[in-house]
Scaffold this motif. Structure first.
Motif, short mmCIF file in Angstrom:
data_model
loop_
_atom_site.label_atom_id
_atom_site.label_comp_id
_atom_site.label_asym_id
_atom_site.label_seq_id
_atom_site.Cartn_x
_atom_site.Cartn_y
_atom_site.Cartn_z
N UNK A 212 0.83 -1.21 0.00
CA UNK A 212 0.00 0.00 0.00
C UNK A 212 0.86 1.26 0.00
N UNK A 213 0.22 2.37 -0.28
CA UNK A 213 0.87 3.67 -0.19
C UNK A 213 0.33 4.44 1.01
N UNK A 214 1.21 5.24 1.61
CA UNK A 214 0.79 6.16 2.68
C UNK A 214 0.84 7.61 2.20
N UNK A 215 0.91 7.79 0.88
CA UNK A 215 0.97 9.13 0.34
C UNK A 215 2.31 9.40 -0.32
N UNK A 216 2.46 10.60 -0.83
CA UNK A 216 3.65 10.96 -1.60
C UNK A 216 4.87 11.24 -0.73
N UNK A 217 4.65 11.68 0.50
CA UNK A 217 5.78 12.03 1.35
C UNK A 217 6.47 10.79 1.91
N UNK A 218 7.77 10.84 2.07
CA UNK A 218 8.53 9.78 2.70
C UNK A 218 8.51 10.00 4.21
N UNK A 219 8.00 9.03 4.95
CA UNK A 219 7.81 9.17 6.39
C UNK A 219 8.90 8.44 7.17
N UNK A 220 9.21 8.94 8.34
CA UNK A 220 10.11 8.24 9.23
C UNK A 220 9.41 7.00 9.76
N UNK A 221 10.21 6.08 10.31
CA UNK A 221 9.67 4.80 10.77
C UNK A 221 8.51 4.98 11.73
N UNK A 222 8.73 5.79 12.77
CA UNK A 222 7.69 5.93 13.79
C UNK A 222 6.46 6.64 13.26
N UNK A 223 6.64 7.57 12.35
CA UNK A 223 5.50 8.27 11.75
C UNK A 223 4.69 7.32 10.89
N UNK A 224 5.36 6.55 10.05
CA UNK A 224 4.67 5.59 9.19
C UNK A 224 3.91 4.56 10.02
N UNK A 225 4.51 4.12 11.12
CA UNK A 225 3.85 3.14 11.97
C UNK A 225 2.55 3.65 12.55
N UNK A 226 2.55 4.88 13.03
CA UNK A 226 1.35 5.44 13.63
C UNK A 226 0.31 5.80 12.58
N UNK A 227 0.75 6.34 11.43
CA UNK A 227 -0.20 6.68 10.37
C UNK A 227 -0.92 5.44 9.87
N UNK A 228 -0.18 4.40 9.52
CA UNK A 228 -0.79 3.17 9.01
C UNK A 228 -1.69 2.53 10.06
N UNK A 229 -1.22 2.49 11.30
CA UNK A 229 -2.00 1.87 12.37
C UNK A 229 -3.30 2.63 12.63
N UNK A 230 -3.22 3.96 12.60
CA UNK A 230 -4.40 4.78 12.87
C UNK A 230 -5.49 4.56 11.81
N UNK A 231 -5.06 4.47 10.54
CA UNK A 231 -6.03 4.24 9.47
C UNK A 231 -6.70 2.88 9.64
N UNK A 232 -5.90 1.85 9.92
CA UNK A 232 -6.46 0.51 10.09
C UNK A 232 -7.43 0.47 11.28
N UNK A 233 -7.02 1.04 12.40
CA UNK A 233 -7.88 1.02 13.60
C UNK A 233 -9.16 1.80 13.36
#
Length: 238
Positions: A212-233
């Motif tokens: 999957x994609x989280x958008x155009x911006x490249x995210x740091x590890x911790x940011x990507x983890x929370x963004x992806x988790x928040x969407x799923x939850x």
């Protein structure tokens, strides 16, 4: 007011006891006194209103006044994440616990910089998880496992009723909300800041992972983890 975690073995016959670091926190930091009422929980879905009956040099003892069963989530969301450096992992653990992640598995990828965690660090991370669970009124405790290699765990997760999601910077079209369905277990894989290598992506695809994609911006590890988790939850809780 937060509720305070008490080991289930220390809650018996409508009584409880607090020892060790939690004792110091409640007595010296929060300055609770005999007669004060507090909220406690056992991490297994049970929450209690309790009263402090005695305080000595090493422990607090008290009585259970009432209890209620908190609802544990039907679906489990686990985060298999590369290990960010320093306090960034502390932050990720705290926030993942607050939002409702069931389990964090520190995962070693081909391009990982941090590839091991000491026993002391793991113990500290577990304490952060407990503290965040208390603050956010979780019914359970987010578990933190010992580090595992991505290549060794991929095939063990290709199971029925399980959705494996892997955010990848080269994916442009597939977004999380289009693929989350009725799966009981959802695993999110967040790679290191150096990115996944081609072998890992091919292995993931071979085992039916959803890229999957989280958008155009490249995210740091911790940011990507929370963004992806928040969407799923958000998807599974609505």
């Amino acid at each position: 007011m937060p509720h305070f975690y008490i080991n289930p073995k220390d809650i018996k016959n409508n009584n409880f006891i607090v020892k060790d670091e939690q004792f110091h926190y409640l007595s010296a930091v929060r300055r609770f006194s005999v007669g004060d009422e507090i909220n406690i929980f056992d991490g297994l879905g049970n929450s209690y209103k309790a009263r402090i009956d005695s305080i000595d040099k090493k422990s607090i003892k008290g009585s259970i006044l009432s209890s209620k069963t908190l609802v544990l989530p039907d679906k489990k969301v686990s985060l298999y994440t590369a290990i960010p450096k320093g306090e960034r992992f502390d932050w990720l653990i705290e926030k993942a616990s607050e939002i409702g992640i069931s389990k964090i598995v520190p995962t070693i990828y081909a391009r990982s910089v941090v590839k091991e965690l000491s026993a002391n660090k793991l113990e500290r991370y577990k304490k952060i998880s407990i503290s965040a669970s208390s603050q956010s009124w979780r019914a359970d405790i987010m578990t933190i496992e010992t580090p595992k290699k991505f290549s060794e765990i991929v095939e063990t997760l290709n199971q029925k009723d399980t959705l494996n999601i892997l955010p990848y910077e080269s994916e442009e079209n597939t977004v999380i909300y289009k693929i989350v369905g009725k799966d009981k277990n959802i695993n999110i894989f967040v790679g290191p800041e150096g990115g996944f290598d081609n072998t890992e992506i091919n292995l993931a695809l071979k085992n039916n992972f959803k890229i999957v994609t989280l958008g155009k911006n490249i995210l740091r590890v911790e940011t990507a983890g929370i963004v992806a988790s928040s969407v799923v939850l958000m998807m599974i809780n609505n």
